[in-house]
Scaffold this motif. Structure first.
Motif, short mmCIF file in Angstrom:
data_model
loop_
_atom_site.label_atom_id
_atom_site.label_comp_id
_atom_site.label_asym_id
_atom_site.label_seq_id
_atom_site.Cartn_x
_atom_site.Cartn_y
_atom_site.Cartn_z
N THR A 23 2.15 -10.01 2.08
CA THR A 23 3.24 -9.19 2.61
C THR A 23 2.82 -8.47 3.90
N LYS A 24 1.57 -8.04 3.96
CA LYS A 24 1.10 -7.37 5.18
C LYS A 24 1.09 -8.34 6.36
N ALA A 25 0.68 -9.59 6.12
CA ALA A 25 0.65 -10.59 7.19
C ALA A 25 2.07 -10.96 7.63
N LEU A 26 2.99 -11.07 6.68
CA LEU A 26 4.36 -11.48 7.02
C LEU A 26 5.10 -10.41 7.82
N SER A 67 1.21 -1.34 -8.92
CA SER A 67 0.06 -2.25 -8.79
C SER A 67 0.49 -3.56 -8.15
N PHE A 68 -0.34 -4.05 -7.24
CA PHE A 68 -0.12 -5.33 -6.57
C PHE A 68 -1.43 -6.11 -6.59
N SER A 69 -1.31 -7.41 -6.67
CA SER A 69 -2.50 -8.25 -6.57
C SER A 69 -2.96 -8.28 -5.11
N ASN A 70 -4.22 -8.61 -4.91
CA ASN A 70 -4.75 -8.71 -3.55
C ASN A 70 -4.00 -9.76 -2.74
N TYR A 71 -3.63 -10.86 -3.41
CA TYR A 71 -2.89 -11.93 -2.72
C TYR A 71 -1.53 -11.43 -2.26
N ASN A 127 0.82 -1.20 0.00
CA ASN A 127 0.00 0.00 0.00
C ASN A 127 0.86 1.26 0.00
N VAL A 128 2.01 1.20 0.65
CA VAL A 128 2.93 2.34 0.65
C VAL A 128 3.37 2.66 -0.78
N MET A 129 3.76 1.63 -1.53
CA MET A 129 4.21 1.83 -2.90
C MET A 129 3.06 2.25 -3.81
N ARG A 130 1.88 1.77 -3.53
CA ARG A 130 0.72 2.18 -4.34
C ARG A 130 0.40 3.66 -4.12
N MET A 131 0.49 4.11 -2.88
CA MET A 131 0.17 5.50 -2.58
C MET A 131 1.23 6.46 -3.12
N ILE A 156 8.55 -10.32 -2.91
CA ILE A 156 7.27 -10.07 -3.57
C ILE A 156 7.15 -8.59 -3.95
N ILE A 157 7.49 -7.71 -3.00
CA ILE A 157 7.44 -6.27 -3.28
C ILE A 157 8.45 -5.90 -4.36
N LYS A 158 9.65 -6.42 -4.24
CA LYS A 158 10.74 -6.11 -5.18
C LYS A 158 10.38 -6.55 -6.60
N SER A 159 9.80 -7.72 -6.73
CA SER A 159 9.44 -8.23 -8.05
C SER A 159 8.39 -7.35 -8.71
N ASN A 160 7.38 -6.92 -7.95
CA ASN A 160 6.34 -6.06 -8.52
C ASN A 160 6.88 -4.70 -8.93
N ILE A 161 7.77 -4.15 -8.12
CA ILE A 161 8.32 -2.82 -8.43
C ILE A 161 9.20 -2.89 -9.68
#
Length: 232
Positions: free
Chosen positions: A100-103, A91-95, A82-86, A159-164
């Motif tokens: 990442t938030k849970a981890l 864009s990130f998938s809901n999954y 959400n930080v990167m989205r804001m 996961i975050i790194k791959s999306n970015i």
């Protein structure tokens, strides 16, 4: 313990090193802004200059050239997607976001691993047989917790790194120093555990061997040392 004293102290030192390395990880952003598990450098020029985001153990910081740093409050669990989205509109998938938030909530294990390594270090300072054995057990537990949190770090931010990096924005994410200090702490904890366990076993063997070499009487009991004759 005398014959294995050097190795014992070296193993004790490794546990202290692991503790210090984990402290560095614990004080990553937002405590110390530039220490991070992962950094994101933005390709776009923002107001005031180029901007980057640092993600740490208990939060994140937004850093821009010529502007004051903005950091989140320190707390267990946050939402890096959400930080990167804001900030960048990544864009990130809901999954991916939910995972990442849970981890990040499991990052409370960082100070726990740090505390366990420090307890093992204190126990090893006793340099006795029992102290070494207990230190090796606590060090084993510390190693397991450190490895678990290291895996969580890399899985979460991979996961975050791959999306970015796959996004068309041109921004690039890369690992920060806190990711490598956790890895180094796991290695030090493992080596310290092994060394302490080996020196503990070696000291026990030497003690038993010396006991077997002591002269015994007819009843199998160690004979008392000969009394010195007094001349007065």
């Amino acid at each position: 313990m005398a014959r294995t004293g050097f190795f014992h102290h070296f193993g004790t030192f490794l546990l202290l090193v692991a503790t210090v390395l984990l402290i560095v990880t614990c004080i990553s952003a937002p405590v110390v802004n530039d220490i991070s598990i992962m950094k994101v450098d933005f390709a776009r020029l923002h107001v005031g200059g180029f901007k980057r985001v640092t993600f740490g153990t208990f939060g994140w910081c937004e850093i821009a050239d010529g502007q004051p740093d903005y950091c989140s409050s320190s707390h267990v669990g946050y939402n890096p997607a959400n930080v990167m989205r804001m900030i960048e509109g990544t864009s990130f998938s809901n999954y991916a976001e939910r995972t990442t938030k849970a981890l990040t909530k499991a990052m409370i294990l960082h100070p726990i691993a740090c505390g366990l390594n420090f307890i093992a270090f204190l126990l090893a300072l006793g340099a006795g047989l029992v102290g070494s054995f207990l230190a090796s057990l606590v060090a084993a537990l510390a190693f397991i917790v450190t490895v678990v949190i290291m895996i969580i770090n890399f899985v979460t931010f991979s996961i975050i790194k791959s999306n970015i990096n796959d996004d068309d924005s041109g921004s690039r994410a890369h690992w920060g120093s806190a990711a490598w200090t956790t890895l180094a702490a796991a290695i030090c904890s493992l080596l310290g555990m092994i060394i302490l366990f080996i020196t503990c076993c070696s000291a026990r063997i030497h003690k038993r061997r010396n006991r077997d070499l002591e002269p015994k009487n007819d009843y199998g009991v160690a004979a008392a040392p000969p009394r010195r004759r007094r001349w007065f």
